[in-house]
Design a protein around this motif. Sequence first.
Motif, PDB file in Angstrom:
ATOM      1  N   TYR A  27       0.836  -1.196   0.000  1.00 10.06           N
ATOM      2  CA  TYR A  27       0.000   0.000   0.000  1.00 10.06           C
ATOM      3  C   TYR A  27       0.878   1.257   0.000  1.00 10.06           C
ATOM      4  CZ  TYR A  27      -4.481   2.330   0.543  1.00 10.06           C
ATOM      5  OH  TYR A  27      -5.593   3.079   0.325  1.00 10.06           O
ATOM      6  N   ILE A  28       1.977   1.231   0.754  1.00 11.16           N
ATOM      7  CA  ILE A  28       2.914   2.359   0.732  1.00 11.16           C
ATOM      8  C   ILE A  28       3.449   2.531  -0.691  1.00 11.16           C
ATOM      9  CG2 ILE A  28       5.186   3.180   1.500  1.00 11.16           C
ATOM     10  CD1 ILE A  28       4.529   2.113   4.273  1.00 11.16           C
ATOM     11  N   GLY A  29       3.729   1.414  -1.366  1.00  9.43           N
ATOM     12  CA  GLY A  29       4.184   1.476  -2.752  1.00  9.43           C
ATOM     13  C   GLY A  29       3.182   2.169  -3.658  1.00  9.43           C
ATOM     14  N   GLN A  30       1.889   1.893  -3.444  1.00  6.58           N
ATOM     15  CA  GLN A  30       0.850   2.556  -4.236  1.00  6.58           C
ATOM     16  C   GLN A  30       0.844   4.063  -3.977  1.00  6.58           C
ATOM     17  OE1 GLN A  30      -2.958   0.664  -3.606  1.00  6.58           O
ATOM     18  NE2 GLN A  30      -2.093  -1.371  -3.942  1.00  6.58           N
ATOM     19  N   LEU A  31       1.065   4.456  -2.727  1.00 10.66           N
ATOM     20  CA  LEU A  31       1.100   5.885  -2.395  1.00 10.66           C
ATOM     21  C   LEU A  31       2.301   6.582  -3.030  1.00 10.66           C
ATOM     22  CD1 LEU A  31       0.125   5.707   1.385  1.00 10.66           C
ATOM     23  CD2 LEU A  31      -1.330   6.449  -0.513  1.00 10.66           C
ATOM     24  N   LEU A  32       3.350   5.824  -3.304  1.00  9.04           N
ATOM     25  CA  LEU A  32       4.571   6.389  -3.880  1.00  9.04           C
ATOM     26  C   LEU A  32       4.567   6.420  -5.409  1.00  9.04           C
ATOM     27  CD1 LEU A  32       7.119   4.650  -1.504  1.00  9.04           C
ATOM     28  CD2 LEU A  32       6.662   7.109  -1.627  1.00  9.04           C
ATOM     29  N   GLU A  33       3.544   5.822  -6.055  1.00  7.02           N
ATOM     30  CA  GLU A  33       3.527   5.692  -7.514  1.00  7.02           C
ATOM     31  C   GLU A  33       3.705   7.006  -8.257  1.00  7.02           C
ATOM     32  OE1 GLU A  33       0.097   3.556  -8.885  1.00  7.02           O
ATOM     33  OE2 GLU A  33       0.858   1.656  -8.128  1.00  7.02           O
ATOM     34  N   TRP A  34       3.118   8.085  -7.779  1.00  4.05           N
ATOM     35  CA  TRP A  34       3.168   9.357  -8.484  1.00  4.05           C
ATOM     36  C   TRP A  34       4.266  10.278  -7.952  1.00  4.05           C
ATOM     37  CZ3 TRP A  34       0.569  10.054 -12.898  1.00  4.05           C
ATOM     38  CH2 TRP A  34      -0.447   9.138 -13.180  1.00  4.05           C
ATOM     39  N   SER A  35       5.232   9.713  -7.255  1.00  6.77           N
ATOM     40  CA  SER A  35       6.383  10.460  -6.741  1.00  6.77           C
ATOM     41  C   SER A  35       5.979  11.674  -5.908  1.00  6.77           C
ATOM     42  CB  SER A  35       7.300  10.904  -7.881  1.00  6.77           C
ATOM     43  OG  SER A  35       7.745   9.790  -8.599  1.00  6.77           O
ATOM     44  N   PRO A  36       5.278  11.447  -4.815  1.00  9.20           N
ATOM     45  CA  PRO A  36       4.888  12.571  -3.972  1.00  9.20           C
ATOM     46  C   PRO A  36       6.086  13.124  -3.203  1.00  9.20           C
ATOM     47  CG  PRO A  36       4.416  10.521  -2.845  1.00  9.20           C
ATOM     48  CD  PRO A  36       4.891  10.154  -4.231  1.00  9.20           C
ATOM     49  N   THR A  37       5.897  14.284  -2.611  1.00 11.82           N
ATOM     50  CA  THR A  37       6.876  14.786  -1.651  1.00 11.82           C
ATOM     51  C   THR A  37       6.828  13.840  -0.458  1.00 11.82           C
ATOM     52  OG1 THR A  37       6.557  17.074  -2.351  1.00 11.82           O
ATOM     53  CG2 THR A  37       7.457  16.727  -0.133  1.00 11.82           C
ATOM     54  N   VAL A  38       7.975  13.251  -0.095  1.00 13.36           N
ATOM     55  CA  VAL A  38       8.037  12.278   1.001  1.00 13.36           C
ATOM     56  C   VAL A  38       8.712  12.923   2.200  1.00 13.36           C
ATOM     57  CG1 VAL A  38       8.968  10.048   1.766  1.00 13.36           C
ATOM     58  CG2 VAL A  38       8.074  10.302  -0.568  1.00 13.36           C
ATOM     59  N   PHE A  47      14.223   3.315   6.701  1.00 15.39           N
ATOM     60  CA  PHE A  47      13.381   2.399   5.920  1.00 15.39           C
ATOM     61  C   PHE A  47      13.372   2.826   4.463  1.00 15.39           C
ATOM     62  CE2 PHE A  47       9.126   2.060   3.994  1.00 15.39           C
ATOM     63  CZ  PHE A  47       9.011   0.674   3.883  1.00 15.39           C
ATOM     64  N   PHE A  48      13.172   4.114   4.204  1.00 11.57           N
ATOM     65  CA  PHE A  48      13.135   4.625   2.833  1.00 11.57           C
ATOM     66  C   PHE A  48      14.502   4.537   2.164  1.00 11.57           C
ATOM     67  CE2 PHE A  48       9.321   6.871   4.428  1.00 11.57           C
ATOM     68  CZ  PHE A  48       8.426   6.369   3.511  1.00 11.57           C
ATOM     69  N   LEU A  49      15.542   4.917   2.888  1.00  5.79           N
ATOM     70  CA  LEU A  49      16.881   4.886   2.310  1.00  5.79           C
ATOM     71  C   LEU A  49      17.289   3.459   1.962  1.00  5.79           C
ATOM     72  CD1 LEU A  49      18.671   7.509   4.594  1.00  5.79           C
ATOM     73  CD2 LEU A  49      17.755   7.844   2.283  1.00  5.79           C
ATOM     74  N   ALA A  50      16.968   2.498   2.837  1.00  2.98           N
ATOM     75  CA  ALA A  50      17.298   1.098   2.570  1.00  2.98           C
ATOM     76  C   ALA A  50      16.554   0.570   1.352  1.00  2.98           C
ATOM     77  CB  ALA A  50      16.978   0.237   3.801  1.00  2.98           C
ATOM     78  N   ALA A  51      15.347   1.062   1.117  1.00  2.81           N
ATOM     79  CA  ALA A  51      14.544   0.633  -0.036  1.00  2.81           C
ATOM     80  C   ALA A  51      14.833   1.488  -1.275  1.00  2.81           C
ATOM     81  CB  ALA A  51      13.062   0.715   0.318  1.00  2.81           C
ATOM     82  N   ASP A  52      15.798   2.400  -1.164  1.00  2.00           N
ATOM     83  CA  ASP A  52      16.174   3.305  -2.254  1.00  2.00           C
ATOM     84  C   ASP A  52      14.987   4.147  -2.741  1.00  2.00           C
ATOM     85  OD1 ASP A  52      18.202   4.420  -3.790  1.00  2.00           O
ATOM     86  OD2 ASP A  52      17.760   3.131  -5.507  1.00  2.00           O
ATOM     87  N   ILE A  53      14.201   4.615  -1.786  1.00  2.00           N
ATOM     88  CA  ILE A  53      13.067   5.495  -2.068  1.00  2.00           C
ATOM     89  C   ILE A  53      13.495   6.917  -1.744  1.00  2.00           C
ATOM     90  CG2 ILE A  53      10.712   6.109  -1.385  1.00  2.00           C
ATOM     91  CD1 ILE A  53      10.358   3.074  -0.711  1.00  2.00           C
ATOM     92  N   LYS A  54      13.253   7.825  -2.682  1.00  2.00           N
ATOM     93  CA  LYS A  54      13.650   9.223  -2.515  1.00  2.00           C
ATOM     94  C   LYS A  54      12.899   9.866  -1.355  1.00  2.00           C
ATOM     95  CE  LYS A  54      15.308  13.306  -3.870  1.00  2.00           C
ATOM     96  NZ  LYS A  54      15.744  13.864  -2.608  1.00  2.00           N
ATOM     97  N   VAL A  55      13.636  10.463  -0.445  1.00  2.00           N
ATOM     98  CA  VAL A  55      13.079  11.222   0.679  1.00  2.00           C
ATOM     99  C   VAL A  55      13.381  12.688   0.419  1.00  2.00           C
ATOM    100  CG1 VAL A  55      13.210  11.634   3.162  1.00  2.00           C
ATOM    101  CG2 VAL A  55      13.398   9.301   2.278  1.00  2.00           C
ATOM    102  N   ASP A  56      12.360  13.523   0.556  1.00  2.32           N
ATOM    103  CA  ASP A  56      12.550  14.951   0.306  1.00  2.32           C
ATOM    104  C   ASP A  56      12.902  15.730   1.557  1.00  2.32           C
ATOM    105  OD1 ASP A  56      11.683  15.155  -2.615  1.00  2.32           O
ATOM    106  OD2 ASP A  56      10.032  14.055  -1.706  1.00  2.32           O
ATOM    107  N   GLU A  69      20.951  12.710  -2.296  1.00  6.53           N
ATOM    108  CA  GLU A  69      21.171  14.141  -2.476  1.00  6.53           C
ATOM    109  C   GLU A  69      19.882  14.907  -2.214  1.00  6.53           C
ATOM    110  OE1 GLU A  69      22.941  15.199  -6.199  1.00  6.53           O
ATOM    111  OE2 GLU A  69      24.250  13.456  -6.174  1.00  6.53           O
ATOM    112  N   GLN A  70      20.026  16.139  -1.862  1.00  6.40           N
ATOM    113  CA  GLN A  70      18.931  17.096  -1.732  1.00  6.40           C
ATOM    114  C   GLN A  70      17.879  16.724  -0.686  1.00  6.40           C
ATOM    115  OE1 GLN A  70      17.589  17.473  -5.771  1.00  6.40           O
ATOM    116  NE2 GLN A  70      19.235  18.880  -6.295  1.00  6.40           N
ATOM    117  N   VAL A  71      18.275  15.998   0.351  1.00  7.97           N
ATOM    118  CA  VAL A  71      17.358  15.736   1.461  1.00  7.97           C
ATOM    119  C   VAL A  71      17.427  16.956   2.372  1.00  7.97           C
ATOM    120  CG1 VAL A  71      16.856  14.291   3.465  1.00  7.97           C
ATOM    121  CG2 VAL A  71      17.695  13.240   1.364  1.00  7.97           C
ATOM    122  N   ARG A  72      16.271  17.562   2.601  1.00  3.55           N
ATOM    123  CA  ARG A  72      16.234  18.725   3.488  1.00  3.55           C
ATOM    124  C   ARG A  72      15.987  18.232   4.905  1.00  3.55           C
ATOM    125  NH1 ARG A  72      12.742  23.410   1.243  1.00  3.55           N
ATOM    126  NH2 ARG A  72      14.175  24.531   2.566  1.00  3.55           N
TER     127      ARG A  72
END
Length: 187
Positions: A27-38, A47-56, A69-72
């Motif tokens: 379900y988290i994967g579905q929420l990430l489909e459209w590349s939201p601000t995370v 958890f996100f970094l280990a899964a190679d998911i972009k964190v904003d 890069e560019q993690v605020r």
Amino acid sequence: MSSHHIIRENQEPALIVASYEALDEEYIGQLLEWSPTVIANDDTVDFFLAADIKVDVVFSTKERAYQQEQVRNFPIKKGFIADALDYLIQHNHKAVNIVCDMSDDILASYSGLINIVVLSHGIRYVYILHRYEKWKEAGARIFVPENLLKSLVGIKHINRNEFITEQDGFIYLEFNSDEYVCIGEEI
């Protein structure tokens, strides 16, 4: 012929994750489909970094460098979710999905400023003003503070603040409050 979707900045709901265990990974994967601000915190960023998911954005109790890069990075001032909502509102986001262990009382106060959906352990919470109308299948459970109900159609009371739909079709709830009301439904 192909179709193209143009995504404008802040068009998709942002994603705040306070507890990645509160929602199934699929379900988290579905929420990430459209590349939201995370937006993550100290507990969820790894958890996100280990899964190679972009964190904003990360709200943290400590200053830290990230492999992406560019993690605020911002310090927590009011509390993770309140700080994250303040950030989104300041950056003109219109909607947010929040994955957390439970619905937070502070969220109702933000509901007039940003559209909030909370996903927590199989329940989807929304904040509604005055009335709620939705098509539901028979047997669906709805969670709503019964002291705020003015009228209801299509559901019956089964436990404190818990109702069940009587048949397939629309349910209607009207509230005796001018404040936002939190309604939960099984997902």
